[in-house]
Structure formats: structure tokens, C-alpha cells
Design an enzyme around this catalytic site. Structure first.
Site, PDB file in Angstrom:
ATOM      1  N   ASP A 172       0.827  -1.215   0.000  1.00  0.00           N
ATOM      2  CA  ASP A 172       0.000   0.000   0.000  1.00  0.00           C
ATOM      3  C   ASP A 172       0.862   1.266   0.000  1.00  0.00           C
ATOM      4  O   ASP A 172       1.836   1.368   0.748  1.00  0.00           O
ATOM      5  CB  ASP A 172      -0.884   0.042   1.244  1.00  0.00           C
ATOM      6  CG  ASP A 172      -1.813  -1.150   1.361  1.00  0.00           C
ATOM      7  OD1 ASP A 172      -1.410  -2.252   0.986  1.00  0.00           O
ATOM      8  OD2 ASP A 172      -2.939  -0.971   1.846  1.00  0.00           O
ATOM      9  N   HIS A 174      -1.116   4.511  -0.534  1.00  0.00           N
ATOM     10  CA  HIS A 174      -2.141   5.402   0.019  1.00  0.00           C
ATOM     11  C   HIS A 174      -1.810   6.885  -0.146  1.00  0.00           C
ATOM     12  O   HIS A 174      -1.848   7.659   0.812  1.00  0.00           O
ATOM     13  CB  HIS A 174      -2.378   5.080   1.490  1.00  0.00           C
ATOM     14  CG  HIS A 174      -3.307   3.919   1.700  1.00  0.00           C
ATOM     15  ND1 HIS A 174      -4.609   3.922   1.242  1.00  0.00           N
ATOM     16  CD2 HIS A 174      -3.115   2.711   2.298  1.00  0.00           C
ATOM     17  CE1 HIS A 174      -5.181   2.777   1.569  1.00  0.00           C
ATOM     18  NE2 HIS A 174      -4.297   2.020   2.200  1.00  0.00           N
ATOM     19  N   ASP A 201      -4.056  -0.332  -3.486  1.00  0.00           N
ATOM     20  CA  ASP A 201      -4.215   0.788  -2.550  1.00  0.00           C
ATOM     21  C   ASP A 201      -3.204   1.894  -2.844  1.00  0.00           C
ATOM     22  O   ASP A 201      -2.446   2.330  -1.972  1.00  0.00           O
ATOM     23  CB  ASP A 201      -4.115   0.314  -1.098  1.00  0.00           C
ATOM     24  CG  ASP A 201      -5.427  -0.285  -0.612  1.00  0.00           C
ATOM     25  OD1 ASP A 201      -6.320  -0.535  -1.445  1.00  0.00           O
ATOM     26  OD2 ASP A 201      -5.563  -0.511   0.605  1.00  0.00           O
ATOM     27  N   ASP A 204      -6.180   7.318  -1.743  1.00  0.00           N
ATOM     28  CA  ASP A 204      -6.903   7.583  -0.499  1.00  0.00           C
ATOM     29  C   ASP A 204      -5.942   7.851   0.660  1.00  0.00           C
ATOM     30  O   ASP A 204      -4.806   7.396   0.687  1.00  0.00           O
ATOM     31  CB  ASP A 204      -7.862   6.443  -0.118  1.00  0.00           C
ATOM     32  CG  ASP A 204      -9.169   6.501  -0.894  1.00  0.00           C
ATOM     33  OD1 ASP A 204      -9.559   7.606  -1.298  1.00  0.00           O
ATOM     34  OD2 ASP A 204      -9.788   5.438  -1.096  1.00  0.00           O
ATOM     35  N   ARG A 205      -6.456   8.596   1.631  1.00  0.00           N
ATOM     36  CA  ARG A 205      -5.787   8.953   2.881  1.00  0.00           C
ATOM     37  C   ARG A 205      -4.680   9.979   2.678  1.00  0.00           C
ATOM     38  O   ARG A 205      -4.684  11.024   3.299  1.00  0.00           O
ATOM     39  CB  ARG A 205      -5.259   7.712   3.607  1.00  0.00           C
ATOM     40  CG  ARG A 205      -6.363   6.700   3.926  1.00  0.00           C
ATOM     41  CD  ARG A 205      -5.834   5.602   4.844  1.00  0.00           C
ATOM     42  NE  ARG A 205      -6.814   4.550   5.050  1.00  0.00           N
ATOM     43  CZ  ARG A 205      -7.823   4.596   5.917  1.00  0.00           C
ATOM     44  NH1 ARG A 205      -7.988   5.670   6.649  1.00  0.00           N
ATOM     45  NH2 ARG A 205      -8.663   3.597   6.047  1.00  0.00           N
ATOM     46  N   ASN A 233      -8.444  -2.785  -2.409  1.00  0.00           N
ATOM     47  CA  ASN A 233      -9.820  -2.480  -2.013  1.00  0.00           C
ATOM     48  C   ASN A 233     -10.119  -0.983  -2.062  1.00  0.00           C
ATOM     49  O   ASN A 233     -11.284  -0.579  -2.043  1.00  0.00           O
ATOM     50  CB  ASN A 233     -10.110  -3.035  -0.614  1.00  0.00           C
ATOM     51  CG  ASN A 233      -9.314  -2.351   0.477  1.00  0.00           C
ATOM     52  OD1 ASN A 233      -8.094  -2.254   0.395  1.00  0.00           O
ATOM     53  ND2 ASN A 233      -9.986  -1.894   1.510  1.00  0.00           N
ATOM     54  N   HIS A 234      -9.089  -0.136  -2.169  1.00  0.00           N
ATOM     55  CA  HIS A 234      -9.324   1.309  -2.282  1.00  0.00           C
ATOM     56  C   HIS A 234      -9.373   1.784  -3.734  1.00  0.00           C
ATOM     57  O   HIS A 234      -9.623   2.973  -3.957  1.00  0.00           O
ATOM     58  CB  HIS A 234      -8.264   2.090  -1.510  1.00  0.00           C
ATOM     59  CG  HIS A 234      -8.566   2.194  -0.049  1.00  0.00           C
ATOM     60  ND1 HIS A 234      -9.165   3.296   0.516  1.00  0.00           N
ATOM     61  CD2 HIS A 234      -8.372   1.307   0.964  1.00  0.00           C
ATOM     62  CE1 HIS A 234      -9.319   3.091   1.813  1.00  0.00           C
ATOM     63  NE2 HIS A 234      -8.845   1.897   2.116  1.00  0.00           N
ATOM     64  N   HIS A 285      -4.029  -8.421  -3.128  1.00  0.00           N
ATOM     65  CA  HIS A 285      -4.016  -7.333  -2.155  1.00  0.00           C
ATOM     66  C   HIS A 285      -4.377  -7.793  -0.746  1.00  0.00           C
ATOM     67  O   HIS A 285      -3.698  -7.441   0.223  1.00  0.00           O
ATOM     68  CB  HIS A 285      -4.976  -6.221  -2.583  1.00  0.00           C
ATOM     69  CG  HIS A 285      -4.983  -5.073  -1.623  1.00  0.00           C
ATOM     70  ND1 HIS A 285      -3.931  -4.195  -1.519  1.00  0.00           N
ATOM     71  CD2 HIS A 285      -5.898  -4.678  -0.695  1.00  0.00           C
ATOM     72  CE1 HIS A 285      -4.193  -3.306  -0.577  1.00  0.00           C
ATOM     73  NE2 HIS A 285      -5.377  -3.572  -0.065  1.00  0.00           N
ATOM     74  N   ARG A 373     -13.283  -5.695   9.748  1.00  0.00           N
ATOM     75  CA  ARG A 373     -13.462  -4.878   8.543  1.00  0.00           C
ATOM     76  C   ARG A 373     -14.890  -4.934   8.019  1.00  0.00           C
ATOM     77  O   ARG A 373     -15.347  -4.001   7.367  1.00  0.00           O
ATOM     78  CB  ARG A 373     -12.510  -5.345   7.439  1.00  0.00           C
ATOM     79  CG  ARG A 373     -11.035  -5.146   7.723  1.00  0.00           C
ATOM     80  CD  ARG A 373     -10.241  -5.478   6.480  1.00  0.00           C
ATOM     81  NE  ARG A 373      -8.808  -5.555   6.690  1.00  0.00           N
ATOM     82  CZ  ARG A 373      -7.962  -4.542   6.544  1.00  0.00           C
ATOM     83  NH1 ARG A 373      -8.430  -3.363   6.211  1.00  0.00           N
ATOM     84  NH2 ARG A 373      -6.669  -4.702   6.731  1.00  0.00           N
ATOM     85  N   HIS A 400      -2.457  -4.731   2.466  1.00  0.00           N
ATOM     86  CA  HIS A 400      -3.768  -4.494   3.095  1.00  0.00           C
ATOM     87  C   HIS A 400      -3.718  -4.156   4.580  1.00  0.00           C
ATOM     88  O   HIS A 400      -4.672  -3.600   5.116  1.00  0.00           O
ATOM     89  CB  HIS A 400      -4.639  -5.730   2.864  1.00  0.00           C
ATOM     90  CG  HIS A 400      -6.112  -5.548   3.094  1.00  0.00           C
ATOM     91  ND1 HIS A 400      -6.799  -4.420   2.686  1.00  0.00           N
ATOM     92  CD2 HIS A 400      -7.039  -6.364   3.692  1.00  0.00           C
ATOM     93  CE1 HIS A 400      -8.077  -4.555   3.015  1.00  0.00           C
ATOM     94  NE2 HIS A 400      -8.247  -5.712   3.628  1.00  0.00           N
TER      95      HIS A 400
END
Length: 649
Positions: A172, A174, A201, A204-205, A233-234, A285, A373, A400
Site C-alpha cells: 500500500d 495510500h 491501494d 486515499d488517505r 480495495n481502495h 491485495h 473490517r 492491506h
């Protein structure tokens, strides 16, 4: 001589004893700091997973909303198309898609020439280091070319190492551009002799998700055979609405942002869902489940899954037929139709993809729901062994999950987690890492940590920073349930003393917040206790409160709106298709009724209506929804000063 020697021996013995005492004290002190750090990371991760669980539950609401809010279908059928994964009309040419977007002479950002060259990648990287923004025209052209290339890719990319060729696997990112640039600085840019796998991923964030995408996509267009991009998943438009990527794009591209986001949905859906190295190492992932079927996953139409958060549920078939007639659009996902209409994923196929994007390994045997989750599963060592044996594989590499050291072994080293975003929760919270896979599956692990300082701060400072940030978000969670917590505290307080036992306090906290945290260990940072160990339960709220936008509004309503603020923002962003930020009073009322019904929120409608009217400052019958939520603040008072730290919701 002898007497002098005796004195020296005694002094030496005292020195050694003192050194041992200091050494033991320091070891204990360091161990306590590490324990506090561990608890802080546990708080971060638990709340992160609880939020993701809420995001998955939100998808159920969209289905409920579309079934019960019939006028949405008539007023804006594009919402149905988007939520249920209906394909958009295919663009005929690049010009049809991008249109005539002029690049003004005043533009000082990076300029790209197509077809792209290695120089293009260097130009992008240098521009992004200077915080320049790539023009929307270039972004759209890169996205168009990337989609065209991804459409030719299989669901699982197969790559090979050689005695002189290693493959670098990253987890990730992010939106943390500094981590990606540090990886390239240490390990070299992607090339035919330096291949990479980026395991999802990307967005995001962090604040530089679009820059990371542009670097990765340009690299992919240059070295498609030697740069693999797995979906995480993002890479999902519903996740992006909640976790920042949508806001980032609309902020950086105020004119063409909506078009960029619309096409990114297509690009994300076309990303491969895994990579296999040397037919021995599977990279996905999240993980696997006991029913993961690589043969099935190899053959699904992955592009039909615009959002993994939306399970395939059939909607009104008459409406589906109407959609089919409109511009040749196929029916919503979950409804199979004959003829030339596109095939949409079944629930079983959706579950297969959800498992590999959302699942986490655990040491408990078997396969059971991922309750933290809310999606995917927990899979044990027996599930891993059986899966690897069945598919003639040796190793599963996944991402993840944030790990303090950047990577972690589990299931007798048959599963490796790699996470490449350092300082994920807070500066100093974790290292990032990447793995180099060599010939015959030889692995090397590389760690790093981005820091602006010339050297890392002392351990006690890093732990204090991480711990303070963790307690801050935990207290925000507590203040959002203040009324419920006070009620359960008072039920335990039979003598009305304002105090309860530590066990009663811990039980109450877990009953209301349901975070599965070590409350007793966290209590020194959350509450005040007396000499007998009893808890002054109102001290939970001493240094934090929600700023009311309207004094007359009841606290319970404010807490409820604050608690569900992220869900409400996502819902209204979907309804507000033109991103004007304005919601009519009728829409607000109708949406709140559905929301409160589905989420079992017991707030009197008249209170919500009164608040909405008060927030309609110019009395035009519309609510500026962005301003509506900016009116809610959580105010933190620092322990060591009289200053207040105010967070905007």
C-alpha cells in the site's frame, strides 16, 4: 599494594552493579514505551477497520435507498447506473473522450508528449517533487491510454525472474508520494531490467494520490511487461468518496475533475486482481478464503465490478429493461439477460473478488467472517496450506494491513504482508518496506521511513506523538457516543457517586463502542482514577467536546450527526451529482427518513427539520451541505497548555 587492589576491586564491583541497575531500568523503560506504542497502533488499526466496516454497511443502504426512493430513478437514472455498475457508453475515439481541452500558455506545469518516452517519466517525477499539478488534458490522455492497455491484460499477470533479474514487490502507498519517491531513489526507477509489482491501494488517505497514479500509469505504459498493477480495495469509487481521493481530484481539477473521476472508475475496474511470479508466488491485495478458486477468478469479467462494496442484487426488472433501451446500456449488475447484453457478476463471483481484496490472515485455524473490517474473511494456516498445495504454489504475498516494521511473516512464513506507506497513522508510527524476489524465490526485505528531520527523534518522543494522536481519535469516538456512555455509566453507578470500578468502566466502554480494545491498559490516558482504583467516569469527556452549530439543538442529535458524518457525506455526494454542494430541503428530509429507518437511528424528524432550517442561512430552500458539516467541530484541550485544538468534521 594489596590494600589498593582491594579498593579498586570494590569500586569496580559497585560500578558494574550500578551499570546493571541502569541497564535493567532502561530495558524496562524501553519495554514500557514499546508496549504503549503497541497499544496506540492497536487503537489506530481498530478504528480504521471499524470505519471500513461502516463503509461496507453503507453499501447496503444504497440498495435500500434505491428500492425505497423511487423518484431517484426518475430524476437521476445515472445514480442507479453508477451504484449498480451499469456500463457507460463506450467512447469511440480518444478525441470523443478527452474532447478539446486547451492547455493555456500560462500553464507552467509538466508537459507530456505522446507516445510517452522515458523522459516523460523523469519530467513527471521532477514536477511532482516541486508540487506542480499535471494539466487535466494530460491526465485524461494518460487514463485513456492506460485503460486501452489494461483491457488487454488477463485477470492475473504472470511474470518470471531470471538469475540476473529480480522483481520488486511494493504494498500500500495510500497517496504518500514521498514513500514512492524514496523507493525509486533506493531501488531505481521501473525499467525492463528493474521490474515492479505494486499491490494495490495506491490512493486515499494521503494527499498525492493522483500524482502516484500518474507515475505508476506512465511507468506501466512504458514497461507494461515489467510493471504490474494489482487492484486494491481502495481502487473503488465508493471508498474514494469516504477516504479522500474524490476530494483531492475535485480540489486539484475544479473544471475537469468529475470527468477524471468518471473515467478512473473504468480504469480501476480494469486493473488486474493479482500477479503470479514464476508460477510459485501469488500476489493479491488482501488474501484468500477456503473457497478461493483461481480458475474461476481467471475467467470472470473483472471490469463489471465498478465497486466491490456493492454486492450484486437484482433491482426492478422493468426498470432494468428500460435501462437497456436507453442508449444501449446493459441491465444492472446481478441480472442476467440473454442475447448480446453484457454478463454481470453473480454473487458468488463477487464474493470471490471481495475475499482476495479484503481478507486478512490470522493464526486461528479455519475460515471465518472478517468482523473487524466487515468484508472478506479471516483465513488460518490450514486454509493457506491447502490453497497453496492445491494450486502448486509456495508462497502468498499480500498487503492491506499496516505493519510496524513494514512487513510481517505469518502461517509458518507461507504468507508475507508487505506495506509500503511509512508513517501511515502518524509520523513515527511505522516503517515502510518492499520485497525483492529473486531467482528460485529468494527474498530480500528492505525497510525505510520517510522523515523531514536529519535523524529520527528519540523513542520517547516518537511514542508520545503516536500515542497522543491515537488517544485523540479514540476520544472523538467516545464523544460521538457521549450520551450512550453516560447512560451506561450511570446504570453501573448504583450509589450515584460519579465513580464506578475499573471493570465496570471497561465493560461499559466495550459495550457501547465495540472496538475490542485493552481498555484497562488504555485507562491512564483516558480517565481519572482514585486511590482505590475507581473511575471518575465523567473525566472521559474532560478535554474534548463537540461544538454545537446551534445552541438549541439537543446533544443527542449532534452526537448522532457527528457519528454518521462520513456516511452522510458519501450519500449526499452521490445524490449531489453536479457537485454543487447544495441539497434541497425536500431531498434532505427524504434522505434522512430513509437513513434513520435503515440505520435504526431514533431521532425525531422535527429536530432534524429544525436543524436543517436553521442551517439554511440564506433561506433559499437549499442546504449547503459542505457548510452544514463544517459547522460541527470537535474541540480538544491539550493537557499541557490552555490552548485548544479544533478539528473540523
Amino acid at each position: 599494594m594489596g590494600c589498593g587492589s582491594s579498593i579498586k576491586i570494590k569500586k569496580t564491583a559497585k560500578t558494574i552493579k550500578a551499570a546493571l541497575i541502569i541497564q535493567n531500568w532502561y530495558r524496562g523503560y524501553s519495554a514500557r514505551l514499546r508496549t504503549r506504542e503497541h497499544y496506540a497502533l492497536t487503537v489506530f488499526q481498530t478504528i480504521e477497520y471499524a470505519d471500513e466496516q461502516g463503509q461496507l454497511q453503507l453499501s447496503d443502504f444504497f440498495s435500500f435507498m434505491l428500492e425505497n426512493y423511487a423518484c431517484i430513478k426518475e430524476k437521476d437514472p445515472s445514480i442507479v447506473n453508477r451504484l449498480f455498475g451499469c456500463a457507460l457508453p463506450e467512447e469511440k475515439t480518444k478525441l470523443d473522450f478527452i474532447g478539446m481541452i486547451e492547455i493555456p500558455d500560462s500553464y507552467t506545469g509538466p508537459r507530456l508528449k505522446f507516445p510517452l518516452t522515458v523522459a516523460s517519466l523523469h519530467i513527471l517525477i521532477e514536477a511532482f517533487k516541486k508540487q506542480q499539478i499535471l494539466h487535466a488534458s494530460y491526465v485524461l490522455e494518460v487514463l485513456f491510454e492506460t485503460k486501452e492497455a489494461l483491457m488487454q491484460m488477463p485477470n492475473f499477470t504472470r511474470v518470471r525472474t531470471y538469475p540476473t533479474k529480480e522483481i520488486t514487490v511494493c504494498g500500500d502507498l495510500h497517496g504518500k508520494l514521498d514513500d514512492l519517491l524514496l523507493i525509486f531513489s533506493k531501488n531505481g526507477l521501473p525499467s525492463s531490467s528493474n521490474p515492479y509489482v505494486f499491490n494495490g491501494d495506491f490512493v486515499d488517505r494521503g494527499k498525492n494520490s493522483i500524482e502516484i497514479l500518474m507515475i505508476l500509469f506512465v511507468s506501466f505504459l512504458l514497461y507494461g511487461d515489467d510493471l504490474c498493477l494489482n487492484r486494491g480495495n481502495h481502487e473503488d469509487f465508493l471508498m474514494n468518496m469516504r477516504y479522500g481521493f474524490t476530494r483531492e481530484v475535485l480540489s486539484k481539477y475544479k473544471i475537469h475533475g468529475e470527468k477524471i473521476l468518471q473515467f478512473l472508475e473504468e480504469v480501476f475496474a480494469w486493473l488486474p486482481i493479482g500477479t503470479i511470479i514464476d508460477e510459485e508466488i501469488l500476489i493479491v491485495h488482501g488474501g484468500i478464503s477456503e473457497s478461493t478458486d483461481l480458475t474461476l477468478l481467471n475467467n470472470i469479467e473483472r471490469n463489471k465490478l465498478k465497486s466491490v462494496l456493492m454486492p450484486p442484487v437484482p433491482i426492478d426488472k422493468g426498470y432494468a429493461a428500460d435501462l437497456k433501451k436507453q442508449k444501449g446500456r446493459p441491465s444492472p449488475r446481478g441480472i442476467r439477460m440473454t442475447g448480446s447484453t453484457s454478463h454481470y457478476l453473480t454473487k458468488y463471483e463477487w464474493e470471490q473478488v471481495t475475499d482476495i481484496l479484503w481478507s486478512d490472515p490470522r493464526e486461528k485455524r479455519g475460515c471465518y467472517p472478517n468482523t473487524c473490517r466487515g468484508g472478506g474473511c479471516y483465513f488460518g494456516p490450514d486454509v493457506t496450506s491447502k490453497f497453496l498445495k492445491k494450486n502448486h504454489l509456495k508462497l502468498l504475498i499480500r498487503s492491506h494491513e499496516c505493519k510496524r516494521e513494514g512487513y510481517e511473516f505469518s502461517h509458518e512464513a507461507k504468507v508475507i504482508t508487505v506495506f509500503s506507506a511509512s508513517n501511515y497513522y502518524e509520523e513515527g508510527s511505522n516503517r515502510g518496506a518492499y520485497i525483492k524476489v529473486g531467482f528460485h524465490s529468494t527474498l530480500q526485505f528492505f525497510q525505510y521511513q520517510v522523515t523531514k528531520a536529519t535523524c529520527l527523534r528519540p523513542l520517547h518522543q516518537r511514542v508520545y506523538t503516536v500515542e497522543s494522536s491515537a488517544m485523540k481519535i479514540l476520544k472523538e469516538r467516545m464523544i460521538a457516543r457521549k450520551t450512550d456512555l453516560i447512560n451506561i455509566f450511570q446504570l453501573q453507578d448504583h450509589n450515584k457517586t460519579g465513580k464506578i470500578s475499573m471493570s465496570q468502566w471497561a465493560f461499559s466502554m466495550e459495550t457501547v463502542l465495540r472496538l475490542n480494545l485493552p481498555w484497562r491498559c488504555l485507562s491512564p490516558r483516558l480517565v481519572i482514577t482514585d486511590q482505590e482504583g475507581n473511575v471518575d467516569y465523567m473525566s472521559c469527556f474532560n478535554d474534548v467536546h463537540i461544538q454545537k452549530p446551534v445552541k438549541e439543538v439537543q446533544s443527542a442529535l449532534i452526537e448522532t450527526l457527528y457519528r454518521y458524518r462520513s456516511d452522510l457525506q458519501v450519500i449526499f455526494n452521490v445524490i449531489d451529482s453536479d457537485h454543487s454542494g447544495l441539497i434541497s430541503m425536500e431531498e434532505f428530509h427524504a434522505m434522512w427518513k430513509l437513513f434513520s429507518s435503515h440505520y435504526n437511528v431514533h431521532i425525531d424528524d422535527s429536530q432534524v427539520d429544525e436543524l436543517a432550517k436553521r442551517m439554511d442561512l440564506n433561506k433559499d430552500g437549499s442546504i449547503d451541505f459542505n457548510e452544514f458539516f463544517k459547522a460541527f467541530y470537535v474541540v480538544h484541550k491539550f493537557d499541557n497548555s490552555n490552548k485548544e485544538n479544533t478539528n473540523t468534521v
